[in-house]
Design an enzyme around this catalytic site. Structure first.
Site, PDB file in Angstrom:
ATOM      1  N   HIS A   1      43.488  92.396  42.955  1.00  0.00           N
ATOM      2  CA  HIS A   1      43.584  93.033  44.144  1.00  0.00           C
ATOM      3  C   HIS A   1      42.410  92.677  45.179  1.00  0.00           C
ATOM      4  O   HIS A   1      41.546  93.583  45.204  1.00  0.00           O
ATOM      5  CB  HIS A   1      43.869  94.579  44.162  1.00  0.00           C
ATOM      6  CG  HIS A   1      44.889  95.116  43.440  1.00  0.00           C
ATOM      7  ND1 HIS A   1      46.175  95.365  44.233  1.00  0.00           N
ATOM      8  CD2 HIS A   1      45.211  95.145  42.102  1.00  0.00           C
ATOM      9  CE1 HIS A   1      47.174  95.709  43.082  1.00  0.00           C
ATOM     10  NE2 HIS A   1      46.649  95.633  42.031  1.00  0.00           N
TER      11      HIS A   1
ATOM     12  N   ILE B   1      44.484  95.855  37.791  1.00  0.00           N
ATOM     13  CA  ILE B   1      44.879  97.284  37.478  1.00  0.00           C
ATOM     14  C   ILE B   1      46.380  96.902  37.221  1.00  0.00           C
ATOM     15  O   ILE B   1      47.407  96.558  37.950  1.00  0.00           O
ATOM     16  CB  ILE B   1      45.100  98.130  38.707  1.00  0.00           C
ATOM     17  CG1 ILE B   1      43.850  98.295  39.639  1.00  0.00           C
ATOM     18  CG2 ILE B   1      45.765  99.299  38.638  1.00  0.00           C
ATOM     19  CD1 ILE B   1      43.804  98.878  40.916  1.00  0.00           C
TER      20      ILE B   1
ATOM     21  N   CYS C   1      49.206  91.117  42.574  1.00  0.00           N
ATOM     22  CA  CYS C   1      49.557  91.839  41.502  1.00  0.00           C
ATOM     23  C   CYS C   1      51.240  92.156  41.487  1.00  0.00           C
ATOM     24  O   CYS C   1      51.826  90.919  41.083  1.00  0.00           O
ATOM     25  CB  CYS C   1      49.002  93.246  41.495  1.00  0.00           C
ATOM     26  SG  CYS C   1      49.119  94.170  39.964  1.00  0.00           S
TER      27      CYS C   1
ATOM     28  N   GLU D   1      42.166  93.243  48.262  1.00  0.00           N
ATOM     29  CA  GLU D   1      42.210  94.046  49.392  1.00  0.00           C
ATOM     30  C   GLU D   1      41.427  95.452  48.962  1.00  0.00           C
ATOM     31  O   GLU D   1      41.145  96.268  49.658  1.00  0.00           O
ATOM     32  CB  GLU D   1      43.599  94.441  49.830  1.00  0.00           C
ATOM     33  CG  GLU D   1      44.423  95.584  48.765  1.00  0.00           C
ATOM     34  CD  GLU D   1      45.030  94.668  47.465  1.00  0.00           C
ATOM     35  OE1 GLU D   1      45.490  95.418  46.997  1.00  0.00           O
ATOM     36  OE2 GLU D   1      44.575  93.411  47.469  1.00  0.00           O
TER      37      GLU D   1
ATOM     38  N   GLY E   1      51.868  97.394  43.499  1.00  0.00           N
ATOM     39  CA  GLY E   1      52.929  98.767  43.469  1.00  0.00           C
ATOM     40  C   GLY E   1      53.613  98.363  41.987  1.00  0.00           C
ATOM     41  O   GLY E   1      53.071  97.756  41.126  1.00  0.00           O
ATOM     42  N   GLU E   2      54.918  98.771  42.054  1.00  0.00           N
ATOM     43  CA  GLU E   2      55.576  98.787  40.923  1.00  0.00           C
ATOM     44  C   GLU E   2      56.713  97.870  41.008  1.00  0.00           C
ATOM     45  O   GLU E   2      57.886  98.324  42.071  1.00  0.00           O
ATOM     46  CB  GLU E   2      56.136 100.355  40.613  1.00  0.00           C
ATOM     47  CG  GLU E   2      56.469 100.560  39.016  1.00  0.00           C
ATOM     48  CD  GLU E   2      57.679  99.581  38.623  1.00  0.00           C
ATOM     49  OE1 GLU E   2      57.441  99.121  37.656  1.00  0.00           O
ATOM     50  OE2 GLU E   2      58.668  99.922  39.445  1.00  0.00           O
TER      51      GLU E   2
END
Length: 186
Positions: A170, A134, A78, A172, A46-47
């Site tokens: 990631h 990512i 991440c 997942e 996420g962020e």
């Protein structure tokens, strides 16, 4: 065993699906009360600035730190690894949970358009796993409490400190559930 996934923002639903697919009971975690009865916790992508702010606002950051101090296994992917780090290079004032003795560099492989997938060999896994990177961070420094579990092109992308894990990619977002199985065994 119940596996909680921080469900404030980001790709939490993909972790939940992966866990359910291997038979694990799951719970979305947004506030401290959601941690009740949870045996281990995943902090997803996420962020990091936004999620850190919201975790603090709702008291979840302190609750997660308390559960970590009690020995709860935790895994950050991440953004989750960024939040679990001791420090973030170039962002000395950004909040972290300080749960892994590492420093991380955000977006180390570039911006969103530089996202990629490639094989990553991890310690203890005979076959590589597919790393989905990512806007991925890398571990810039590993303190004496943590150890490197995997590298990609010489950069540290997976670490472990006791029952706490961080991966900059990631898992997942793949069909490979080996890392989720492994996390459940810790």
């Amino acid at each position: 065993m119940i596996v909680g996934v921080v469900a404030i923002q980001g790709d939490f639903d993909r972790h939940l699906d992966m866990l359910k697919g291997i038979g694990a009971a799951t719970r979305e975690v947004r506030v401290p009360a959601d941690l009740e009865g949870v045996d281990r916790l995943i902090l997803p992508g996420g962020e990091s600035t936004t999620v850190g702010l919201l975790m603090r606002r709702f008291g979840l950051a302190e609750a997660v730190q308390a559960r970590a101090a009690q020995g709860m296994p935790m895994w950050g992917t991440c953004m989750g690894m960024i939040l679990m780090a001791r420090a973030i290079v170039g962002y000395p004032d950004q909040f972290t949970l300080n749960l892994l003795d590492i420093e991380v560099t955000r977006n180390a492989f570039g911006s969103q358009i530089h996202s990629f997938e490639d094989a990553v060999l991890l310690e203890g896994f005979p076959e590589p796993t597919l790393g989905v990177f990512i806007r991925a961070p890398v571990v810039s420094a590993v303190g004496p409490e943590a150890k490197c579990l995997g590298r990609y092109q010489g950069k540290i992308v997976a670490v472990r400190q006791g029952n706490r894990i961080g991966t900059s990619f990631h898992p997942e977002l793949t069909d490979d559930n080996r890392l989720h199985h492994w996390f459940l065994s810790i």
